[in-house]
Enzyme design. Structure first.
Site, PDB file in Angstrom:
ATOM      1  N   HIS A  95      48.653  30.537  46.855  1.00 61.02           N
ATOM      2  CA  HIS A  95      48.237  31.617  46.108  1.00 61.02           C
ATOM      3  C   HIS A  95      47.481  30.782  45.039  1.00 61.02           C
ATOM      4  O   HIS A  95      47.413  30.014  45.293  1.00 61.02           O
ATOM      5  CB  HIS A  95      49.581  31.652  45.403  1.00 61.02           C
ATOM      6  CG  HIS A  95      50.075  30.552  45.153  1.00 61.02           C
ATOM      7  ND1 HIS A  95      51.400  30.234  45.989  1.00 61.02           N
ATOM      8  CD2 HIS A  95      50.356  29.400  44.482  1.00 61.02           C
ATOM      9  CE1 HIS A  95      51.823  28.326  45.797  1.00 61.02           C
ATOM     10  NE2 HIS A  95      51.325  28.757  44.496  1.00 61.02           N
ATOM     11  N   CYS A  98      56.470  24.706  38.647  1.00 61.57           N
ATOM     12  CA  CYS A  98      55.197  23.833  39.874  1.00 61.57           C
ATOM     13  C   CYS A  98      53.831  24.171  39.244  1.00 61.57           C
ATOM     14  O   CYS A  98      53.716  25.270  37.674  1.00 61.57           O
ATOM     15  CB  CYS A  98      54.994  24.590  41.094  1.00 61.57           C
ATOM     16  SG  CYS A  98      54.696  26.164  41.139  1.00 61.57           S
TER      17      CYS A  98
END
Length: 696
Positions: free
Chosen positions: A67, A181
């Site tokens: 991503h 994250c």
């Protein structure tokens, strides 16, 4: 919005024939282009590779979720492929991956899609659901499996919200957690889901805050933190830790939360967890649960310094270049000389401000390396070490006058200083050779500062609680700055002074022997080793000294065409061309080999062209600091070849600075440009061959 609103039938490829990580990424990016999600597929792929460089997005259990959030994304979307046989995608659990979702998120404030993506991440934690997707025969079946599972999850959430939570027994453990994250899209929500599912299975009450890209979800309140028996912080980036002061805290990674949630929960519930005492803003890993390598820690601390230093290099460097440009436009370029860049009030202003900004780059580098290691108390000690690295030891004489009252007694006919003061005067001050250690010294100072502050924290850990408040305001800065000053002024900088003296003697010997080609090779290479450090400074000071020698010879009646005078100008030409190669060579490499550099590095190519053309070698420092073992050999060879060719071509230079803006003073200017370009291309090609891809 539903998951299938972001995932179109045309964006799915079942039984894909990709056979490695890169071909899988290519297939997923191509699907995004096919459905119209991207405005620049190449740039989006680079963003994907950059994210992979921060850690594999293959989370294990056969699932990978590459991503990126990028300006190259026209609209948010998903693509998916299945590879039933599996491929090596550098999974966190070491197993092959066979189910892939690629998330394309636009780099805008509109993050309405993130809630949907977070739902997909939690659904993927169900192994049965993932298995059904891999076994799907058609894209329609694939989409239906997702729709059915999403509807089921929505019903569960509605039922959960409609039903008040059952009363907990007094013996039930109550935990809170935070997951985060770097991008806040995938691992954040998967880690949270893993903890929540396993806690439910173990009968443990837990609430997890998800620090996602669209902002924090399920934010922990002060009362929830106060009531919790322990805290689990599973984060791969810094978060606000002050709220957990005095609580039992486990600090680990999202990887550990995804793969070993039971281990973390049982440890948190056991009561055998260290109490967290907050002294700064940077999260540190719990070494008992994290497995971050020493090399990774070193790189993380180093990059914290490099990223903060970069704006000073670019902003200050370009302002100095503008000062040279203004003087050239106004007709002073041919004059050269030491005053170039200061011929007009406007150019002087730009050079002054730019020079001050450039002067901050090494202190900022050292300060933020230390801050990454030791939190805010490391800043003052790191900045001090960086200043000493950038400026060297204090000079005994300034403009041939004593800089301090005691210098007259120390060197004059008066009473000599006693033994202790004699020792300090001999080592902490200098009057011969530069003791500037530059960016390499700044890196060393940053890590040393961090270690000093950590040591001070350990030594004062058992001080009375009444002294807790003066540690960061008095003990750490006072003791830390003193220790750093002693280390730099009595050990590192004097050693640098000896190196400078030795190098100067060697260069003078080569010049006297008439070995101009070898001298040009060495001078060019020296300019590119440490970009402002002792070796670079030794070469530059030697060159300016040669210009003074030429002026002395001509004042005594020598002609500019005499061999002795020409040798002085040839040396200066080799020095400047060597200093112009590193930034330009790196800029060329950024365009020829984009996969070798991060996005921020690639974006700085133009500023490096400007700085390299202006003889501002410091433009290469962020690259050399981030990857010295691969970058410095490439810049050294390219600059050395440029210096060699310049000397062979007998190019001359009568100005000590200015880059292309003083080319009017260069002898054989076309050949000089050839030497510069050849050296820059050699550096670029070597970087393409030697430097590792940015995603590794």
């Amino acid at each position: 919005m539903k998951i299938t609103d972001l995932l179109k039938k045309e964006g799915i490829s079942l039984n894909c024939n990709a056979n490695d990580q890169i071909s899988a990424i290519d297939a997923l990016v191509e699907l995004h282009s096919k459905v119209g999600n991207l405005s620049d597929a190449k740039e989006f792929k680079n963003a994907i590779l950059e994210r992979e460089g921060k850690g594999s997005t293959a989370i294990g259990m056969g699932i990978a979720v590459p991503h990126a959030k990028s300006a190259s994304v026209a609209k948010a979307g998903l693509t998916a492929i299945t590879i039933p046989g599996g491929i090596d995608y550098k999974s966190l659990d070491g197993n092959p991956s066979n189910l892939f979702f690629m998330i394309a998120a636009p780099d805008t404030a509109a993050d309405t899609h993130l809630e949907v993506l977070s739902k997909l991440m939690t659904l993927l934690m169900d192994a049965t659901f993932a298995k059904k997707l891999v076994e799907a025969k058609t894209a329609d079946e694939f989409l239906k499996i997702i729709d059915d599972k999403e509807a089921e999850k929505d019903k569960e959430n509605e039922a959960k919200n409609a039903t008040s939570a059952p009363a907990k027994t007094s013996s039930a453990k109550k935990l809170v957690g935070v997951t985060a994250c770097p991008t806040g899209i995938a691992h954040t929500f998967m880690a949270a889901e893993a903890l929540e599912l396993k806690a439910k299975e173990l009968g443990i009450d837990i609430k997890v805050e998800k620090d996602g890209s669209g902002g924090a979800k399920d934010v922990l309140t002060a009362s929830e933190i106060a009531e919790a028996d322990a805290v689990i912080v599973a984060c791969d980036k810094n978060i606000e830790m002050g709220r957990f002061d005095g609580k039992p805290v486990i600090i680990t990674s999202t990887k550990e939360a995804i793969h070993t949630p039971e281990k973390l929960l049982e440890k948190a519930a056991s009561g055998n967890v260290s109490i967290y005492h907050h002294t700064g803003t940077v999260t540190k890993r719990d070494e008992s649960t994290g497995n971050e390598s020493l090399g990774r820690k070193f790189y993380k601390h180093l990059m914290n310094g490099v990223s903060h230093m970069l704006p000073f290099v670019i902003g200050g460097g370009i302002m100095i270049a503008l000062a040279f440009l203004i003087d050239t436009i106004c007709g002073y370029g041919a004059d050269g000389g030491y005053d170039f860049g200061n011929m007009l009030p406007l150019s002087s202003f730009l050079k002054y401000v730019g020079g001050l900004a450039m002067g901050l780059m090494v202190p900022v580098l050292a300060g933020y390396i230390a801050e990454s290691i030791a939190d805010r108390p490391g800043l003052a000690v790191g900045f001090t070490g960086g200043l000493l690295a950038a400026n060297g030891n204090a000079a005994l004489f300034v403009n041939d006058k004593p800089a301090f009252p005691w210098v007259t007694r120390f060197f004059g006919e008066g009473a000599p200083l006693d033994g202790f003061n004699h020792f300090i005067g001999s080592f902490a001050f200098t009057n011969e050779g530069a003791t500037v250690s530059g960016f390499l010294g700044g890196i060393a100072a940053g890590f040393l500062a961090g270690a000093i502050v950590l040591l001070l924290k350990k030594l004062t850990a058992n001080f009375p609680k009444s002294l807790e408040g003066i540690k960061p305001t008095l003990i750490y800065p006072l003791c830390g700055v003193f220790i750093m000053g002693v280390a730099m002024c009595f050990i590192l900088n004097p050693i640098i002074g000896l190196i400078n003296t030795g190098l100067s003697i060697m260069l003078t010997a080569l010049s006297n022997a008439g070995l101009l080609a070898l001298l040009g090779l060495l001078l060019g290479a020296m300019m590119a080793i440490d970009m402002g450090g002792p070796i670079n400074k030794a070469a530059y000071v030697f060159g300016t000294g040669m210009l003074d020698t030429a002026a002395t010879l001509m004042a005594a009646g020598a002609l500019a065409t005499d061999p002795e005078v020409q040798a002085c100008y040839i040396a200066m030409a080799s020095i400047m061309v060597g200093g112009m190669v590193p930034p330009v060579g790196i800029a060329i490499a950024c365009k020829l080999f984009p996969n070798k550099f991060t996005k921020s590095e690639r974006d700085s190519w133009l500023s490096n062209i400007v700085m390299g053309s202006s003889f501002i070698t410091e433009g290469a420092i962020p690259f050399a600091a981030a990857d010295p073992l691969h970058v410095i050999p490439c810049t050294l060879v390219g600059a050395g070849v440029a210096g060699l060719l310049s000397a062979i071509f007998k190019c001359t230079l009568m100005a000590p600075h200015g880059g292309i803006f003083v080319f009017a003073t260069v002898g054989h200017p076309l050949l000089y440009i050839v030497a510069w370009l050849v050296g820059s291309i050699i550096t670029a090609v070597m970087l393409g061959l030697i430097k590792k891809p940015a995603n590794k």
